[in-house]
Design an enzyme around this catalytic site. Structure first.
Site: not given
Length: 270
Positions: A244, A204
């Protein structure tokens, strides 16, 4: 949880697995590498992404789920739409990963209730196009906790059993970098709620900014794996149910080292 986006525009792997055969092959590879669940997504949720219609989303995911189900791969469907979740479950998915926590489509609770499957409720304040404007908090940990608990209460009121519920604090969704780090430091607040917690930091933007070069340029997306591995180990050490990730093999290796080391779980920051 291994990430498989069958989209043209996801921030990390958009366009790589739009072909059904390529997507099925990659999903099988993720499973062989150690993914307990392969998370299939047909709509990008990156900041600023435009929505696609339900028919397009379903057309992207259902053939891939069908192929992976035939190979015995456990899957979750990453969607905010009840109709897509229902079609995915019919095709072989066994978990719903709803980044809106049920807010985007009130019918999702009925789908989860009727299927009796795990339902991941992520903290969410709005769709991708608008979510950066919603990253305003006085106390991000307390507010995310309260808002997630409301999603849990609404799910249970909709007939979903508490045992089906998994929660996710939603790193990067209506959160800036400092919000993400604060939630990471206080992951125990969410674990202490008694529900399994999913942690999803893979590649991210806030990791790219942390690793920016001397000129302030963020580290490219495909060069954030070491940072992602570190967040995954820290999350599991803090008690997270799952992580994840894009790099399943690297994550599985890092967690194997952590477990073999006998290192204790992390004490919460006071």
């Amino acid at each position: 949880m291994g990430i498989l986006n069958v989209t043209p525009d996801s921030f990390s792997d958009g366009g790589r697995y739009t072909d059904v055969d390529a997507a099925v092959e990659h999903g099988m590879a993720l499973h062989r590498a150690g993914a307990d669940i392969v998370d299939i997504g047909g709509e990008s949720t990156r900041p600023g992404a435009e929505r696609v219609d339900a028919a397009t989303e379903a057309a992207r995911v259902v053939p891939v789920i069908t192929g992976l189900a035939a190979a015995g791969v456990p899957m979750s469907i990453d969607t905010t739409r009840a109709a897509v979740a229902e079609a995915a479950i019919a095709a072989g998915a066994t978990t719903i990963n709803d980044v809106s926590g049920g807010l985007a489509d009130p019918a999702m609770a009925a789908v989860a209730r009727d299927a009796g499957c795990p339902w991941i409720l992520m903290h969410w304040r709005g769709h991708s196009r608008d979510m950066n404007q919603l990253a305003v908090y006085q106390d991000v940990v307390a507010e995310v906790r309260a808002e997630l608990l409301q999603r849990v209460d609404d799910a249970i009121a909709g007939g979903v059993a508490p045992r089906q519920i998994i929660i996710d604090p939603g790193l990067g969704f209506a959160k800036n970098a400092e919000h993400n780090w604060e939630l990471t430091r206080h992951l125990d607040v969410f674990i202490d709620l008694g529900f399994p917690v999913l942690f999803a930091a893979s590649r991210k933007t806030y990791l790219g900014r942390l690793l920016a070069d001397a000129g302030g340029n963020p580290r490219p997306v495909d060069e954030r794996e070491a940072a992602t591995l570190a967040t995954s180990v820290l999350a599991v050490a803090a008690g997270a149910w799952g992580v994840r990730v894009h790099d399943v093999r690297g994550t599985a290796d890092a967690l194997a080292v952590w477990r073999a080391s006998g290192a204790p779980r992390l004490a919460p920051e006071k």
